[in-house]
Design a protein around this motif. Structure first.
Motif, mmCIF file in Angstrom:
data_model
loop_
_atom_site.group_PDB
_atom_site.id
_atom_site.type_symbol
_atom_site.label_atom_id
_atom_site.label_comp_id
_atom_site.label_asym_id
_atom_site.label_seq_id
_atom_site.Cartn_x
_atom_site.Cartn_y
_atom_site.Cartn_z
ATOM 1 N N LEU A 52 5.644 9.586 -0.672
ATOM 2 C CA LEU A 52 4.662 9.658 -1.746
ATOM 3 C C LEU A 52 4.273 11.137 -1.560
ATOM 4 C CD1 LEU A 52 2.370 8.635 -3.683
ATOM 5 C CD2 LEU A 52 1.068 8.398 -1.453
ATOM 6 N N SER B 183 -4.083 6.655 1.580
ATOM 7 C CA SER B 183 -3.020 6.671 0.621
ATOM 8 C C SER B 183 -1.941 5.580 1.006
ATOM 9 C CB SER B 183 -2.067 8.049 0.783
ATOM 10 O OG SER B 183 -3.123 9.136 0.258
ATOM 11 N N LEU C 230 -0.848 2.555 -1.600
ATOM 12 C CA LEU C 230 0.563 2.032 -1.823
ATOM 13 C C LEU C 230 0.630 0.774 -1.554
ATOM 14 C CD1 LEU C 230 2.691 4.808 -0.113
ATOM 15 C CD2 LEU C 230 2.718 4.405 -2.626
ATOM 16 N N HIS D 4 -1.094 3.032 -6.313
ATOM 17 C CA HIS D 4 0.008 3.727 -6.387
ATOM 18 C C HIS D 4 1.341 3.697 -6.334
ATOM 19 C CE1 HIS D 4 -3.359 6.864 -6.082
ATOM 20 N NE2 HIS D 4 -3.506 7.059 -4.759
ATOM 21 N N ARG D 5 2.154 4.295 -6.780
ATOM 22 C CA ARG D 5 3.604 3.923 -6.824
ATOM 23 C C ARG D 5 4.318 4.867 -5.846
ATOM 24 N NH1 ARG D 5 6.184 0.160 -10.485
ATOM 25 N NH2 ARG D 5 4.742 -0.795 -11.625
ATOM 26 N N PRO D 6 5.223 4.819 -5.246
ATOM 27 C CA PRO D 6 5.958 5.723 -4.268
ATOM 28 C C PRO D 6 6.783 6.609 -5.029
ATOM 29 C CG PRO D 6 7.262 3.577 -4.194
ATOM 30 C CD PRO D 6 5.731 3.311 -5.045
ATOM 31 N N VAL E 98 9.414 -0.376 -1.905
ATOM 32 C CA VAL E 98 8.389 -1.340 -1.639
ATOM 33 C C VAL E 98 8.827 -2.448 -2.010
ATOM 34 C CG1 VAL E 98 5.990 -1.520 -1.659
ATOM 35 C CG2 VAL E 98 6.641 0.783 -1.497
#
Length: 236
Positions: free
Chosen positions: A26, A60, A64, A69-71, A76
């Protein structure tokens, strides 16, 4: 140092993992990766502490896990779904199965403490008569029985934190994420809140608690996820 194992954490079981990270990284914008090469799994019904120095990326990582949040790279997998293959509505449905307590609390200022905590049930479409007693009982248990009708702007930091915790656990999610959940309360209430998380875990919820408090972690026999320089180390 506090004596270890003063309370029992429900042991991990062998069911399919709720979460799987493979080579996840990330970064924000064009900056350097703040998390990199994350490879771990969160078993169903497990209990773990997430720790590491300030700035290591604990919040963070929780974001995730909550899919806010998107990596930047890597896989994932959450509840058996590769999140890169999911649309916005499907992501929203998965997030309903997760309870989260962040340090900014995310309470809705125009709603009372009671209404904030009851919100997950309202989203589910349940009638108030089916959950009112449950919400009131939980608010009393976390010490907010006299603050049910108060709006968040007049609550103290510790009261907001307890309201956020109550909202996160009220619907018994499959996965609970808590960022420093005892940071704004006294030690006695902190232990009481930890007992709430433990009981939730015993009823089937996988729990991840981010904390700097080594003394707190030393009181419990639990898995530790340690972030250091952007990488995660798992200690069973």
């Amino acid at each position: 140092m506090a004596e270890r194992r003063v309370a029992a954490i429900a042991p991990s079981r062998t069911e399919l993992s709720l979460v799987r990270f493979e080579n996840v990284g990330l970064r924000y914008g064009l900056g350097p990766e703040i998390l990199r090469d994350l490879n771990f799994q969160i078993p169903a019904h497990s209990f773990q502490f997430l720790t590491g120095p300030s700035g290591a990326g604990k919040t963070s990582l929780l974001r995730l896990l909550f899919l806010s949040h998107r990596p930047t790279r890597g896989l994932v997998n959450l509840f058996g779904h590769d999140i890169s293959q999911l649309g916005k509505d499907e992501i929203a449905d998965l997030r309903k199965r997760i309870g989260i307590v962040l340090q900014d609390f995310r309470l809705l200022d125009h709603m009372t403490t009671y209404e904030n905590v009851a919100l997950p049930f309202r989203v589910m479409g349940r009638s108030e008569s089916s959950y009112r007693k449950e919400v009131i009982d939980l608010l009393r248990w976390v010490g907010l029985g006299e603050r049910m009708d108060a709006l968040p702007p007049i609550l103290s930091g510790g009261e907001k934190q307890r309201a956020a915790i109550a909202r996160a656990v009220i619907s018994r999610p499959q996965l609970l994420l808590a960022d420093e959940p005892t940071g704004s309360v006294d030690p006695t209430l902190g232990r009481r809140l930890l007992r709430l998380f433990i009981e939730l875990n015993k009823s089937g919820t996988a729990v991840i608690i981010a904390t700097h408090d080594i003394g707190l972690m030393d009181q419990y026999e639990a898995r530790r996820l340690v972030l250091h320089q952007g990488r995660l180390h798992v200690y069973e």
